[in-house]
Structures are given as C-alpha cells and as structure tokens.
Scaffold this motif. Structure first.
Motif, PDB file in Angstrom:
ATOM      1  N   ALA A  46       0.839  -1.186   0.000  1.00  0.00           N
ATOM      2  CA  ALA A  46       0.000   0.000   0.000  1.00  0.00           C
ATOM      3  C   ALA A  46       0.881   1.244   0.000  1.00  0.00           C
ATOM      4  CB  ALA A  46      -0.901   0.008   1.232  1.00  0.00           C
ATOM      5  N   PHE A  47       0.389   2.300  -0.628  1.00  0.00           N
ATOM      6  CA  PHE A  47       1.206   3.502  -0.789  1.00  0.00           C
ATOM      7  C   PHE A  47       1.595   4.106   0.555  1.00  0.00           C
ATOM      8  CE2 PHE A  47       1.793   8.063  -1.543  1.00  0.00           C
ATOM      9  CZ  PHE A  47       2.761   8.023  -2.532  1.00  0.00           C
ATOM     10  N   PRO A  86      -7.179   0.917   9.061  1.00  0.00           N
ATOM     11  CA  PRO A  86      -7.537   0.463   7.710  1.00  0.00           C
ATOM     12  C   PRO A  86      -6.421   0.769   6.709  1.00  0.00           C
ATOM     13  CG  PRO A  86      -9.317   1.726   8.693  1.00  0.00           C
ATOM     14  CD  PRO A  86      -8.137   1.903   9.585  1.00  0.00           C
ATOM     15  N   VAL A  87      -6.148  -0.169   5.849  1.00  0.00           N
ATOM     16  CA  VAL A  87      -5.164   0.083   4.799  1.00  0.00           C
ATOM     17  C   VAL A  87      -5.716   1.161   3.865  1.00  0.00           C
ATOM     18  CG1 VAL A  87      -6.013  -1.766   3.261  1.00  0.00           C
ATOM     19  CG2 VAL A  87      -3.631  -0.978   3.085  1.00  0.00           C
ATOM     20  N   VAL A  88      -4.876   2.119   3.500  1.00  0.00           N
ATOM     21  CA  VAL A  88      -5.223   3.158   2.537  1.00  0.00           C
ATOM     22  C   VAL A  88      -4.084   3.282   1.530  1.00  0.00           C
ATOM     23  CG1 VAL A  88      -6.763   4.473   4.046  1.00  0.00           C
ATOM     24  CG2 VAL A  88      -4.311   4.971   4.062  1.00  0.00           C
ATOM     25  N   PHE A 145      -6.238   5.124  -9.325  1.00  0.00           N
ATOM     26  CA  PHE A 145      -5.614   6.051  -8.375  1.00  0.00           C
ATOM     27  C   PHE A 145      -5.353   5.333  -7.054  1.00  0.00           C
ATOM     28  CE2 PHE A 145      -5.537   9.637  -5.372  1.00  0.00           C
ATOM     29  CZ  PHE A 145      -4.638  10.468  -6.022  1.00  0.00           C
ATOM     30  N   ARG A 146      -4.094   5.339  -6.602  1.00  0.00           N
ATOM     31  CA  ARG A 146      -3.738   4.619  -5.374  1.00  0.00           C
ATOM     32  C   ARG A 146      -3.082   5.520  -4.330  1.00  0.00           C
ATOM     33  NH1 ARG A 146       1.985   2.783  -5.563  1.00  0.00           N
ATOM     34  NH2 ARG A 146       1.456   1.315  -3.903  1.00  0.00           N
ATOM     35  N   PHE A 147      -3.316   6.810  -4.446  1.00  0.00           N
ATOM     36  CA  PHE A 147      -2.636   7.743  -3.550  1.00  0.00           C
ATOM     37  C   PHE A 147      -3.587   8.406  -2.549  1.00  0.00           C
ATOM     38  CE2 PHE A 147      -0.577   7.807  -7.761  1.00  0.00           C
ATOM     39  CZ  PHE A 147       0.537   7.061  -7.420  1.00  0.00           C
ATOM     40  N   ALA A 148      -4.838   7.948  -2.501  1.00  0.00           N
ATOM     41  CA  ALA A 148      -5.797   8.522  -1.559  1.00  0.00           C
ATOM     42  C   ALA A 148      -5.474   8.068  -0.137  1.00  0.00           C
ATOM     43  CB  ALA A 148      -7.216   8.120  -1.936  1.00  0.00           C
ATOM     44  N   GLY A 185     -10.035   2.848   1.400  1.00  0.00           N
ATOM     45  CA  GLY A 185      -9.695   1.460   1.665  1.00  0.00           C
ATOM     46  C   GLY A 185     -10.769   0.532   1.137  1.00  0.00           C
ATOM     47  N   PHE A 186     -11.022  -0.582   1.842  1.00  0.00           N
ATOM     48  CA  PHE A 186     -12.002  -1.552   1.351  1.00  0.00           C
ATOM     49  C   PHE A 186     -12.237  -2.647   2.375  1.00  0.00           C
ATOM     50  CE2 PHE A 186      -7.900  -3.361   0.407  1.00  0.00           C
ATOM     51  CZ  PHE A 186      -8.056  -4.732   0.461  1.00  0.00           C
TER      52      PHE A 186
END
Length: 241
Positions: free
Chosen positions: A72-73, A86-88, A226-229, A233-234
C-alpha cells in the motif's frame, strides 16, 4: 445497538470475521438526496457475508508477503500505516486482488448499502441520529478536513466505534475510510443522471468527510487506478451460492 452477530464464520482473513447478512427485502436508494441516489425502491436481496471491519494494514501486509503484490502507498506512514488501522493508498485492482486471493470479492453497491443500512432504509448504520464522536470517525463540518474531535486526527482502529455498528454488527461502514465497491459508476435504473463506466464507486465516507458525505447512500465516482488517496480502503464479501 447492533446485535454483533458474527455468525460463526471466521472467514479466510485472520482477525476479520465475516458477518452474515440474510436474504430478504431492503430499501435501496433515496428520493431526498443527491440525484445519483434516486430512486428509492424496495429490492429483494440475496444472502451474503461481509468483513466485520475494513481490511487493516496488518492484514494487507500478510497478503503482500504471501503473493508479492505491491505494498500500500501509505504502508510506512507514521499514522496511516499503523497495523490496526484500515489500509489506505490502494487502487481498485489492489483491493480486488486482495479479495480474490482469499476467495472473496469486493461488495456490490447493493451489498454495501444493505450491510450499512439494514432492512428499513436507515440513513446511518446505527439509525437516524446524525454521526457523533462515539459512532463514527469523521472530519470537520466543512469538506474536506480531518479533525480529532472523535479522538483520531486521521484513521482510527478498524474495530473502533462499536456504537456505530450496523444491524448485523459490521463496523465503520460510515466514516473512517471510503471503501471500494465492485461496481462501475452508472446511473440507477429509471433516472437520467449521467454515468461513467470508467470509474468505480466508493461508499461510506472517511475520516476527513463532512456530514453530507457520511450517509449509507452516498455514492462517489473514483478513478480505479488512483492509489494515492489517504482516505480510501475496502473490505470484502462472500456471496451465498
């Protein structure tokens, strides 16, 4: 107060059991909100099970170690990267790959809304009372800035805010982090709202969301690559056969 009925299904993700959501009719959409949430209608839902909490950094790192998938970023961020948060910083395909690795899938919009809203069309997972510092990790009253009125400047532990649990006992379906769904963004049947198949739908609002974004029906169209937010998460679901 939710029953917390984690129906004996520990599921494949250690530390994140699956909460059973039974089949039956439920209210989907609303007529008194943004145009893209209309119309309000009754849907006959199928049974499924959803992760009790958002996927955490600890759980995502186990997936990375097992598969070699990219991290994760924000994995090393001093606040966002804490193990129980939470993973972000994950794209839609990152989230999809995680769920598939465990034999699960991302929830559809209908599944997410049913899990968050219950059967009676609640505005919030816990009922009709607006979010407060005991029920949800939210932001300031003006979009889109975090604050620590609820005890957390950014993300909170995935199992925090038990007072905000859903009817079946899932946590943080509103607030903490936006959550990817499996669906492309498109208008609901019977409306003329423009759709955009290029984007996926995020649900639930986040730690920096104002009250207008913290409902069980709010839909956010988002670039799936986009993976920089720092607020996205999910969680995963298992659909019944």
């Amino acid at each position: 107060m939710a029953s917390g009925a984690v129906a004996g299904d520990l599921g494949p993700i250690a530390g994140n059991p699956l909460v059973e959501v039974p089949a039956g009719p439920f209210v989907f959409g609303r007529d008194d909100g943004p145009d893209n949430e209309r119309p309000r209608r009754l849907i006959e839902g199928q049974a499924f099970a959803i992760n009790r909490t958002e996927i955490t950094n600890r759980q995502y790192e186990r997936f990375v170690a097992a598969t070699g998938h990219r991290r994760a970023f924000y994995a090393d961020h001093p606040l966002l990267g804490i193990a129980d948060r939470p993973v972000v910083g994950v794209s839609w395909s990152d989230a999809d790959a995680f769920c598939q690795h465990y034999g699960l899938v991302l929830p559809s919009e209908q599944q997410y809304e049913r899990a968050a809203r219950g059967t009676k069309g609640r505005v919030f997972p816990w009922g009709e009372a607006p979010p407060d510092k005991m029920r949800a990790n939210a932001g300031s009253d003006v979009c889109c800035t975090g604050d620590d009125r609820d005890g957390y400047l950014m993300t909170a532990p995935a199992d925090a805010f038990a007072a905000g649990a859903s009817e079946e006992g899932a946590l943080n379906l509103v607030g903490n982090v936006w959550e990817w769904t499996g669906d492309a963004y498109r208008p609901y049947e019977g409306t003329s709202v423009a759709g955009d198949e290029r984007h996926r739908v995020l649900r639930g609002g986040a730690w920096n969301s104002d009250p207008n974004h913290l409902t069980t029906t709010y839909r956010l169209a988002y670039d799936p690559d986009f993976r920089f937010a720092a607020n996205g998460g999910f969680r995963c679901v298992r659909s019944s056969p």
